[in-house]
Motif scaffolding. Sequence first.
Motif, PDB file in Angstrom:
ATOM      1  N   TRP A 169       1.638  -2.111   9.491  1.00  0.00           N
ATOM      2  CA  TRP A 169       1.947  -0.685   9.425  1.00  0.00           C
ATOM      3  C   TRP A 169       3.446  -0.490   9.324  1.00  0.00           C
ATOM      4  O   TRP A 169       4.205  -1.000  10.148  1.00  0.00           O
ATOM      5  CB  TRP A 169       1.414   0.037  10.659  1.00  0.00           C
ATOM      6  CG  TRP A 169      -0.062  -0.088  10.867  1.00  0.00           C
ATOM      7  CD1 TRP A 169      -0.699  -0.760  11.865  1.00  0.00           C
ATOM      8  CD2 TRP A 169      -1.094   0.486  10.052  1.00  0.00           C
ATOM      9  NE1 TRP A 169      -2.067  -0.657  11.727  1.00  0.00           N
ATOM     10  CE2 TRP A 169      -2.342   0.105  10.623  1.00  0.00           C
ATOM     11  CE3 TRP A 169      -1.090   1.274   8.901  1.00  0.00           C
ATOM     12  CZ2 TRP A 169      -3.563   0.487  10.077  1.00  0.00           C
ATOM     13  CZ3 TRP A 169      -2.318   1.659   8.348  1.00  0.00           C
ATOM     14  CH2 TRP A 169      -3.526   1.275   8.935  1.00  0.00           C
TER      15      TRP A 169
ATOM     16  N   ILE B 221       0.865  -1.176   0.000  1.00  0.00           N
ATOM     17  CA  ILE B 221       0.000   0.000   0.000  1.00  0.00           C
ATOM     18  C   ILE B 221       0.904   1.229   0.000  1.00  0.00           C
ATOM     19  O   ILE B 221       1.818   1.327   0.823  1.00  0.00           O
ATOM     20  CB  ILE B 221      -0.913   0.047   1.244  1.00  0.00           C
ATOM     21  CG1 ILE B 221      -1.961  -1.067   1.188  1.00  0.00           C
ATOM     22  CG2 ILE B 221      -1.587   1.416   1.378  1.00  0.00           C
ATOM     23  CD1 ILE B 221      -2.805  -1.176   2.443  1.00  0.00           C
ATOM     24  N   ASP B 222       0.679   2.138  -0.936  1.00  0.00           N
ATOM     25  CA  ASP B 222       1.426   3.398  -0.958  1.00  0.00           C
ATOM     26  C   ASP B 222       0.449   4.526  -0.694  1.00  0.00           C
ATOM     27  O   ASP B 222      -0.230   5.020  -1.605  1.00  0.00           O
ATOM     28  CB  ASP B 222       2.131   3.587  -2.299  1.00  0.00           C
ATOM     29  CG  ASP B 222       3.038   4.814  -2.299  1.00  0.00           C
ATOM     30  OD1 ASP B 222       2.926   5.639  -1.369  1.00  0.00           O
ATOM     31  OD2 ASP B 222       3.849   4.949  -3.234  1.00  0.00           O
ATOM     32  N   GLN B 223       0.357   4.919   0.549  1.00  0.00           N
ATOM     33  CA  GLN B 223      -0.619   5.924   0.962  1.00  0.00           C
ATOM     34  C   GLN B 223      -0.258   7.329   0.509  1.00  0.00           C
ATOM     35  O   GLN B 223      -1.031   8.277   0.722  1.00  0.00           O
ATOM     36  CB  GLN B 223      -0.808   5.889   2.485  1.00  0.00           C
ATOM     37  CG  GLN B 223       0.410   6.269   3.298  1.00  0.00           C
ATOM     38  CD  GLN B 223       1.325   5.085   3.620  1.00  0.00           C
ATOM     39  OE1 GLN B 223       1.316   4.066   2.934  1.00  0.00           O
ATOM     40  NE2 GLN B 223       2.105   5.224   4.672  1.00  0.00           N
ATOM     41  N   TYR B 224       0.914   7.480  -0.128  1.00  0.00           N
ATOM     42  CA  TYR B 224       1.343   8.800  -0.614  1.00  0.00           C
ATOM     43  C   TYR B 224       1.221   8.927  -2.132  1.00  0.00           C
ATOM     44  O   TYR B 224       1.487   9.984  -2.688  1.00  0.00           O
ATOM     45  CB  TYR B 224       2.790   9.067  -0.200  1.00  0.00           C
ATOM     46  CG  TYR B 224       3.031   8.890   1.280  1.00  0.00           C
ATOM     47  CD1 TYR B 224       2.439   9.743   2.205  1.00  0.00           C
ATOM     48  CD2 TYR B 224       3.834   7.856   1.753  1.00  0.00           C
ATOM     49  CE1 TYR B 224       2.646   9.576   3.565  1.00  0.00           C
ATOM     50  CE2 TYR B 224       4.052   7.682   3.119  1.00  0.00           C
ATOM     51  CZ  TYR B 224       3.452   8.538   4.016  1.00  0.00           C
ATOM     52  OH  TYR B 224       3.659   8.366   5.368  1.00  0.00           O
TER      53      TYR B 224
ATOM     54  N   MET C 161      -6.803   8.759  -1.246  1.00  0.00           N
ATOM     55  CA  MET C 161      -7.221   7.564  -0.509  1.00  0.00           C
ATOM     56  C   MET C 161      -8.221   6.753  -1.325  1.00  0.00           C
ATOM     57  O   MET C 161      -8.188   5.522  -1.306  1.00  0.00           O
ATOM     58  CB  MET C 161      -7.827   7.955   0.838  1.00  0.00           C
ATOM     59  CG  MET C 161      -6.824   8.508   1.834  1.00  0.00           C
ATOM     60  SD  MET C 161      -7.552   8.932   3.437  1.00  0.00           S
ATOM     61  CE  MET C 161      -7.910   7.285   4.079  1.00  0.00           C
TER      62      MET C 161
ATOM     63  N   GLU D 240      -6.242   4.797  -3.925  1.00  0.00           N
ATOM     64  CA  GLU D 240      -5.448   3.732  -3.310  1.00  0.00           C
ATOM     65  C   GLU D 240      -6.354   2.602  -2.818  1.00  0.00           C
ATOM     66  O   GLU D 240      -5.995   1.424  -2.910  1.00  0.00           O
ATOM     67  CB  GLU D 240      -4.605   4.289  -2.164  1.00  0.00           C
ATOM     68  CG  GLU D 240      -3.535   3.331  -1.678  1.00  0.00           C
ATOM     69  CD  GLU D 240      -2.508   2.968  -2.750  1.00  0.00           C
ATOM     70  OE1 GLU D 240      -1.880   1.894  -2.599  1.00  0.00           O
ATOM     71  OE2 GLU D 240      -2.337   3.722  -3.734  1.00  0.00           O
ATOM     72  N   GLU D 241      -7.527   2.954  -2.316  1.00  0.00           N
ATOM     73  CA  GLU D 241      -8.466   1.912  -1.887  1.00  0.00           C
ATOM     74  C   GLU D 241      -8.861   1.022  -3.070  1.00  0.00           C
ATOM     75  O   GLU D 241      -8.975  -0.199  -2.937  1.00  0.00           O
ATOM     76  CB  GLU D 241      -9.726   2.537  -1.276  1.00  0.00           C
ATOM     77  CG  GLU D 241     -10.711   1.471  -0.786  1.00  0.00           C
ATOM     78  CD  GLU D 241     -12.010   2.060  -0.274  1.00  0.00           C
ATOM     79  OE1 GLU D 241     -12.688   1.380   0.523  1.00  0.00           O
ATOM     80  OE2 GLU D 241     -12.361   3.185  -0.685  1.00  0.00           O
TER      81      GLU D 241
ATOM     82  N   TYR E 281      -2.866  10.350  10.369  1.00  0.00           N
ATOM     83  CA  TYR E 281      -3.004   9.797   9.018  1.00  0.00           C
ATOM     84  C   TYR E 281      -3.125   8.281   9.092  1.00  0.00           C
ATOM     85  O   TYR E 281      -3.924   7.666   8.369  1.00  0.00           O
ATOM     86  CB  TYR E 281      -1.795  10.220   8.187  1.00  0.00           C
ATOM     87  CG  TYR E 281      -1.944  10.008   6.699  1.00  0.00           C
ATOM     88  CD1 TYR E 281      -3.163  10.192   6.060  1.00  0.00           C
ATOM     89  CD2 TYR E 281      -0.840   9.662   5.919  1.00  0.00           C
ATOM     90  CE1 TYR E 281      -3.290  10.011   4.691  1.00  0.00           C
ATOM     91  CE2 TYR E 281      -0.960   9.483   4.549  1.00  0.00           C
ATOM     92  CZ  TYR E 281      -2.189   9.661   3.941  1.00  0.00           C
ATOM     93  OH  TYR E 281      -2.307   9.476   2.592  1.00  0.00           O
TER      94      TYR E 281
ATOM     95  N   THR F 107       2.144  -1.409   4.386  1.00  0.00           N
ATOM     96  CA  THR F 107       2.064  -0.011   3.964  1.00  0.00           C
ATOM     97  C   THR F 107       3.456   0.592   3.778  1.00  0.00           C
ATOM     98  O   THR F 107       4.456   0.048   4.239  1.00  0.00           O
ATOM     99  CB  THR F 107       1.325   0.846   5.002  1.00  0.00           C
ATOM    100  OG1 THR F 107       2.176   1.043   6.144  1.00  0.00           O
ATOM    101  CG2 THR F 107       0.012   0.203   5.434  1.00  0.00           C
TER     102      THR F 107
ATOM    103  N   TYR G  17      -6.258   5.713   7.748  1.00  0.00           N
ATOM    104  CA  TYR G  17      -6.114   4.507   6.936  1.00  0.00           C
ATOM    105  C   TYR G  17      -6.612   3.276   7.683  1.00  0.00           C
ATOM    106  O   TYR G  17      -7.122   2.327   7.064  1.00  0.00           O
ATOM    107  CB  TYR G  17      -4.667   4.327   6.478  1.00  0.00           C
ATOM    108  CG  TYR G  17      -4.483   4.729   5.030  1.00  0.00           C
ATOM    109  CD1 TYR G  17      -4.667   3.822   3.995  1.00  0.00           C
ATOM    110  CD2 TYR G  17      -4.182   6.050   4.694  1.00  0.00           C
ATOM    111  CE1 TYR G  17      -4.542   4.199   2.678  1.00  0.00           C
ATOM    112  CE2 TYR G  17      -4.050   6.440   3.370  1.00  0.00           C
ATOM    113  CZ  TYR G  17      -4.235   5.506   2.361  1.00  0.00           C
ATOM    114  OH  TYR G  17      -4.126   5.888   1.039  1.00  0.00           O
TER     115      TYR G  17
END
Length: 248
Positions: A178, A128-131, A135, A138-139, A163, A155, A167
């Motif tokens: 995480w 997962i690349d939350q940047y 969102m 990415e979801e 933040y 992640t 998530y």
Amino acid sequence: MTRISVELVPRDAEVLENEVKAIKENLNDVDFINIPDLLSCDIRSWDGASIAKKYFKDVVPHLRAMDFDFTKQLPIKEKLRGYNIKEVLVVEGDPPQSMLYQVYPTVSTDIIRKINEELPEVTVYAGIDQYRSSMKEEEYRIRRKQLAGAKGFFTQPFFDMRYLEMYADLLDGLDIYWGVSPVLSERSVSYWRNKNNVIFPKDFEPTLQWNIDFARKVIAFAKKHNHNVYLMPIKAQIMPYLEGVFAK
């Protein structure tokens, strides 16, 4: 039950073995090791995993999707079985600097599906690349990887509990690891900001103590919510950082 992993870069076989051995002998909180696959290293992740397997039952090598032609048999299948690798993390991979290095237009979902077909005994995790984007976008990627057969997700490193908690709501019900990585210089801060689009919280400090305290907060959160954590001491001295994180 919360699992905690440490990510070790396989730059040198002897150094890697010494790091794994030190963690095993001194840190009972660490459950397994994960090994990234970096083109700057001579050791591929699965070979590095075979070294870590001497000390840890569970080791998770990363596999770069673009390194594999999904129309052909997985070339490292017998190696993974020979090393008794039961878990892998599939990532997209960064394009190579040299055009002599062969890559393919293969994406994570192709390889996730392929591993599930050819190595059904192996648990496949995805990234997962939350940047990377919003969102919402990415979801959508996460759900596609789930449909392809990903059983859990690792992640990118977080630096802000607010933040992370957002998530956590988005990923409720999934098996999540995480990411936490110490950032200890202004140069590293600049890298994360410019390369990965990270926005650091107002109270962030590029000090060992700030990063240790943050890792402890993430671990506490993970244990409370039955999530998992992986620590990435990329630029830090490994044992001083980890000993601080796991100090009783």
